[in-house]
Design a protein around this motif. Sequence first.
Motif, short mmCIF file in Angstrom:
data_model
loop_
_atom_site.label_atom_id
_atom_site.label_comp_id
_atom_site.label_asym_id
_atom_site.label_seq_id
_atom_site.Cartn_x
_atom_site.Cartn_y
_atom_site.Cartn_z
N TRP A 1 1.52 -6.67 3.78
CA TRP A 1 1.16 -7.06 2.55
C TRP A 1 1.55 -5.88 1.54
CZ3 TRP A 1 -2.51 -4.22 -0.45
CH2 TRP A 1 -3.07 -5.06 -1.63
N LEU A 2 1.34 -4.47 1.84
CA LEU A 2 1.67 -3.42 1.01
C LEU A 2 3.28 -3.59 0.50
CD1 LEU A 2 -0.29 -0.51 2.65
CD2 LEU A 2 -0.63 -1.59 0.35
N ARG A 3 4.15 -3.90 1.56
CA ARG A 3 5.30 -4.10 1.22
C ARG A 3 5.71 -5.28 0.29
NH1 ARG A 3 8.94 -0.83 3.79
NH2 ARG A 3 10.72 -2.54 3.78
N GLY A 4 4.77 -6.17 0.45
CA GLY A 4 4.98 -7.59 -0.42
C GLY A 4 4.56 -7.35 -1.78
N ILE A 5 3.79 -6.34 -2.07
CA ILE A 5 3.59 -5.93 -3.43
C ILE A 5 4.26 -4.76 -3.84
CG2 ILE A 5 1.24 -6.99 -3.22
CD1 ILE A 5 0.03 -4.01 -3.10
N LYS B 1 6.77 2.05 6.40
CA LYS B 1 7.83 1.34 7.05
C LYS B 1 7.48 0.57 8.27
CE LYS B 1 11.42 2.75 4.30
NZ LYS B 1 10.75 3.66 3.45
N GLU B 2 7.97 -0.37 9.00
CA GLU B 2 7.88 -0.83 10.44
C GLU B 2 8.67 -0.21 11.33
OE1 GLU B 2 8.43 -4.81 12.67
OE2 GLU B 2 6.28 -4.86 11.56
N GLY B 3 8.47 0.57 12.15
CA GLY B 3 9.38 1.16 13.35
C GLY B 3 9.04 0.53 14.51
N CYS B 4 8.01 0.47 15.11
CA CYS B 4 7.50 -0.12 16.36
C CYS B 4 6.54 -1.20 16.34
CB CYS B 4 7.05 1.38 17.26
SG CYS B 4 5.30 1.78 16.65
N ALA B 5 5.95 -1.45 15.50
CA ALA B 5 4.82 -2.31 15.47
C ALA B 5 3.91 -2.40 16.42
CB ALA B 5 5.86 -3.85 15.35
N THR C 1 -8.37 9.47 5.47
CA THR C 1 -8.20 9.28 6.82
C THR C 1 -6.82 8.42 7.01
OG1 THR C 1 -10.70 9.08 7.50
CG2 THR C 1 -8.95 8.03 9.08
N SER C 2 -6.06 8.89 7.91
CA SER C 2 -4.89 8.30 8.10
C SER C 2 -4.72 7.05 9.21
CB SER C 2 -3.55 9.08 8.60
OG SER C 2 -4.13 10.08 9.70
N VAL C 3 -4.14 5.94 8.75
CA VAL C 3 -4.15 4.81 9.66
C VAL C 3 -2.99 4.26 9.85
CG1 VAL C 3 -6.66 4.53 9.42
CG2 VAL C 3 -5.16 3.22 7.92
N ASN C 4 -2.79 3.63 10.96
CA ASN C 4 -1.56 2.85 11.02
C ASN C 4 -1.58 1.11 10.46
OD1 ASN C 4 -1.58 3.94 14.16
ND2 ASN C 4 0.48 4.23 12.85
N ALA C 5 -0.72 1.02 9.35
CA ALA C 5 -0.80 -0.15 8.54
C ALA C 5 -0.30 -1.24 9.15
CB ALA C 5 -0.10 0.07 7.26
N CYS C 6 0.40 -1.04 10.18
CA CYS C 6 1.28 -1.96 11.10
C CYS C 6 0.20 -2.96 11.94
CB CYS C 6 2.50 -1.53 11.66
SG CYS C 6 2.00 -0.60 13.22
N GLU D 1 -10.52 1.43 -0.25
CA GLU D 1 -9.62 2.25 -1.05
C GLU D 1 -8.55 2.85 -0.23
OE1 GLU D 1 -10.37 6.00 -4.35
OE2 GLU D 1 -12.07 4.92 -3.77
N LEU D 2 -7.22 2.72 -0.61
CA LEU D 2 -6.00 3.12 -0.01
C LEU D 2 -5.11 3.92 -0.95
CD1 LEU D 2 -4.89 -0.01 1.69
CD2 LEU D 2 -6.63 1.62 2.63
N VAL D 3 -4.40 4.86 -0.41
CA VAL D 3 -3.38 5.59 -1.03
C VAL D 3 -2.17 5.73 0.16
CG1 VAL D 3 -2.92 7.95 -1.83
CG2 VAL D 3 -5.08 7.44 -2.13
N THR D 4 -1.02 5.33 -0.56
CA THR D 4 0.22 5.33 0.02
C THR D 4 1.07 6.39 -0.47
OG1 THR D 4 1.30 3.84 -1.36
CG2 THR D 4 0.23 2.82 -0.06
#
Length: 502
Positions: free
Chosen positions: A28-32, A38-42, A65-70, A81-84
């Motif tokens: 979704w983030l990449r779509g906007i 990036k997607e490395g391993c999924a 807090t850092s999270v895996n978006a994949c 609320e997110l920050v990239t």
Amino acid sequence: MEDSLQITVNGQLKHVTDVPVHTNLLDWLRGIGLTGAKEGCAEGECGACAVLVARPDGASASRWTSVNACLPPAAAFDGHELVTSEGLGAAGDACSQEQLHPVQREMVERAGSQCGYCTPGFICSMAAEFYRPERAAAAENDESQDSGADHECGPNGFDLHALSGNLCRCTGYRPIKDAAYALGAPAAEDPLAQRLARAAPAVPATVSRHESSEFRRPGSLEELLSIYADHPDAVIMAGATDLGVESNIRHTRPRLVLAMDHLSALRGLERTDQHLEIGAALPLTDLERALDGSVPLLAELLPQFASRLIRNSATLGGNLGTGSPIGDAAPVLLALEATLVLTSTQGDRTVPLSEYFTGYRQTVRTEGEIIRAVRIPLPLAPVTGFQKIAKRRFDDISSVAIGIAMDIREDEVHAARIGLGGVAATPLRAHRVEEFLRSQPWNEQNVRAAAELMAEEGTPMDDHRASARYRTAMLRQSFMRFFERTRHQSEIQATHSSGGTR
């Protein structure tokens, strides 16, 4: 609630519309147009997809807090609320050296990037540690050197294991480590630092439908149980660290996903005179922070449980709910004689963890029933140990995992509880070994005999992680290693009690 999903990204409110339920946050983030992640391993192993999310830190403050978006679905971030990586620079436009975020600047100056594919993920994980409130206290207390194999802090209090879920194949880790250790304190005018003084957004109840699939986050435990009773084929989601892999790799598409991740009734931590009760949906990082080493066996487990990125979302309820024979939590909780509180619309019932697993990925849970909490009886056994045998030291699946909790008094075993994972179709207790050791002297002769019995536990198999022969050998060797460690600790204690030094 339907079709009104909203996520604040880099300070801007974004609407989530006409998105399939299985669409993960990364896509979704990449779509906007936010293509830094990036997607490395999924699978949540490489960290190239890391982003920051504002999570509660008490009632009136937040924590980045850092999270895996994949892994998690985008719908799970409704109200968040997110920050990239794009949002870290000044005004969200890090196009010049002056506008770079401190983490970005140090990565540039220390040559922490070559191809740059994984760099945005590293930067987001580093930023989470940069803003961690305890980091300044660690630096002030001079926690600036290695403090054991599972922990390493720089002179600035930076915990290097904050990056344990981020992989780099071309730069090499030394310049990245240099950048991490060069970070100072956030500036007083830093907007992301100032944001921590305010409460995290209240997470709303959510409904998202697309074609034949639906995502729902009920507003209460009662509502969740009611929906689950009517739809027992629904998939229960906590941190999505398992669901995301199933979706990405095996392309599973559940018709209904029920999220329990933000229900306060499932995120508690309560201590009584009789037990410690851990909510099934409490993230492991939150659990680790709250316990602060007070349960030594869990304190050994948690740093070896996947990566910090995964632990920021994963839960005990999810790890046990899958029924996996290689989940790291089960051997430890078996050694701690844990009991599960299962709940449904019919009420609660308690089941000893040793009776919970009935077959490969099968449990005693009935239709419409979830894990509400894990109870660990008190007082705790005084002598404990956890050993995980895997191809990598961290962030890997176990070939064999062993949890041991013993009560040894005057060199005699009064009680022993041993949990094993990876050696049978289910996690199991080493009952024969426990019975053999009871009331026996804790000496090398008895331990060697017990180690031989240990090697006969379970029905190890050959697979791509290890051979049956290797697993058998590791059972034997792990118990001997535990004995050597306890003997060494006893010698140190005896030396200290006599006023000597080593």
